[in-house]
Design an enzyme around this catalytic site. Structure first.
Site, PDB file in Angstrom:
ATOM      1  CG  ASP A 146      -3.460  15.192  -3.067  1.00  0.00           C
ATOM      2  OD1 ASP A 146      -4.268  14.295  -2.786  1.00  0.00           O
ATOM      3  OD2 ASP A 146      -2.887  15.120  -4.042  1.00  0.00           O
ATOM      4  N   GLY A 148     -14.627   7.432  -7.004  1.00  0.00           N
ATOM      5  CA  GLY A 148     -13.187   7.800  -7.386  1.00  0.00           C
ATOM      6  C   GLY A 148     -12.024   7.596  -6.698  1.00  0.00           C
ATOM      7  CB  THR A 207      -6.950   6.529  -7.175  1.00  0.00           C
ATOM      8  OG1 THR A 207      -6.298   7.645  -6.229  1.00  0.00           O
ATOM      9  CG2 THR A 207      -7.850   7.133  -8.305  1.00  0.00           C
ATOM     10  CB  CYS A 244      -0.977   0.058   1.208  1.00  0.00           C
ATOM     11  SG  CYS A 244      -1.804   1.517   1.459  1.00  0.00           S
ATOM     12  CG  HIS A 259      -7.333   8.840   1.259  1.00  0.00           C
ATOM     13  ND1 HIS A 259      -7.309   7.478   0.560  1.00  0.00           N
ATOM     14  CD2 HIS A 259      -7.556   9.845   0.138  1.00  0.00           C
ATOM     15  CE1 HIS A 259      -7.644   7.608  -0.667  1.00  0.00           C
ATOM     16  NE2 HIS A 259      -7.928   8.923  -1.009  1.00  0.00           N
ATOM     17  CB  CYS A 271       1.207   0.932   4.334  1.00  0.00           C
ATOM     18  SG  CYS A 271      -0.609   0.676   5.051  1.00  0.00           S
TER      19      CYS A 271
HETATM   20  P1  5GP Z   1      -7.985   9.359  -3.969  1.00  0.00           P
HETATM   21  O1  5GP Z   1      -8.372   9.743  -5.805  1.00  0.00           O
HETATM   22  O2  5GP Z   1      -7.988   7.938  -3.865  1.00  0.00           O
HETATM   23  O3  5GP Z   1      -9.436   9.886  -3.280  1.00  0.00           O
HETATM   24  O4  5GP Z   1      -7.094  10.231  -3.492  1.00  0.00           O
HETATM   25  C1  5GP Z   1      -5.686  10.063  -3.556  1.00  0.00           C
HETATM   26  C2  5GP Z   1      -4.940  11.048  -3.516  1.00  0.00           C
HETATM   27  O5  5GP Z   1      -3.414  10.698  -3.323  1.00  0.00           O
HETATM   28  C3  5GP Z   1      -4.975  11.743  -4.707  1.00  0.00           C
HETATM   29  O6  5GP Z   1      -5.345  13.212  -4.571  1.00  0.00           O
HETATM   30  C4  5GP Z   1      -3.343  11.884  -5.264  1.00  0.00           C
HETATM   31  O7  5GP Z   1      -2.892  13.100  -5.951  1.00  0.00           O
HETATM   32  C5  5GP Z   1      -2.818  11.620  -3.984  1.00  0.00           C
HETATM   33  N1  5GP Z   1      -1.440  10.937  -4.067  1.00  0.00           N
HETATM   34  C6  5GP Z   1      -1.202   9.723  -5.009  1.00  0.00           C
HETATM   35  N2  5GP Z   1       0.191   9.397  -4.978  1.00  0.00           N
HETATM   36  C7  5GP Z   1       0.666  10.087  -3.987  1.00  0.00           C
HETATM   37  C8  5GP Z   1       2.071  10.396  -3.184  1.00  0.00           C
HETATM   38  O8  5GP Z   1       2.891   9.716  -3.663  1.00  0.00           O
HETATM   39  N3  5GP Z   1       2.164  11.311  -2.640  1.00  0.00           N
HETATM   40  C9  5GP Z   1       1.315  12.040  -2.099  1.00  0.00           C
HETATM   41  N4  5GP Z   1       1.527  13.108  -1.272  1.00  0.00           N
HETATM   42  N5  5GP Z   1      -0.040  12.236  -2.576  1.00  0.00           N
HETATM   43  C10 5GP Z   1      -0.573  11.310  -3.541  1.00  0.00           C
HETATM   44 ZN    ZN Z   2      -2.249   1.022   3.708  1.00  0.00          ZN
END
Ligand code: 5GP
Ligand code: ZN
Length: 118
Positions: free
Chosen positions: A30, A93, A95, A4, A100, A7
């Protein structure tokens, strides 16, 4: 091995810009911000999504909201206001499949957060 991404961020294996940390919660900027303030707040244990919140782990959600209160005050957006979003699975949505909460703020946000109507 736990594959993950979040994680790994908690473990320090992947760098992040920390904005808050305590025993239960980690928060960081982010990587791809959608507003002047865009912070992710996560539990320090792996929970896939809001579908997996239970009586046993729900205290992490309370801790996350207490952290959100501190973070938004610290970043100076509490008074103006902000939005907290948690995306769940494909239609939501999501990802990254580690629960979180996005804190989004620093500007006036539109509503609804999507274009279509029912
Ligand atoms: P989701 O789309 O799952 O609600 O949000 C995942 C968020 O994680 C996205 O806004 C994306 O920009 C952020 N994100 C993805 N990979 C990384 C990373 O390696 N570091 C940081 N700081 N944010 C990340
Ligand atoms: Zn995790």
């Amino acid at each position: 091995m736990n594959d993950c991404l979040f994680c790994k961020i908690i473990a320090g294996e992947i760098p992040s810009e920390k904005v808050f940390e305590n025993e239960s919660v980690y928060a960081f900027k982010d990587i791809s911000p959608v507003a002047p303030v865009h912070v992710l707040v996560i539990p320090k244990v792996h929970i896939d999504s809001s579908n997996d919140i239970s009586r046993e782990n729900v205290h992490y959600v309370s801790e996350i909201y207490l952290a959100i209160k501190e973070i938004t005050r610290e970043l100076g957006i509490a008074e103006d206001g902000y939005r907290v979003v948690s995306n769940c699975n494909d239609f939501g949505g999501q990802t990254v499949h580690h629960l979180h909460f996005h804190i989004v703020g620093g500007k006036e946000l539109g509503w609804p957060p999507f274009n279509e109507r029912v």
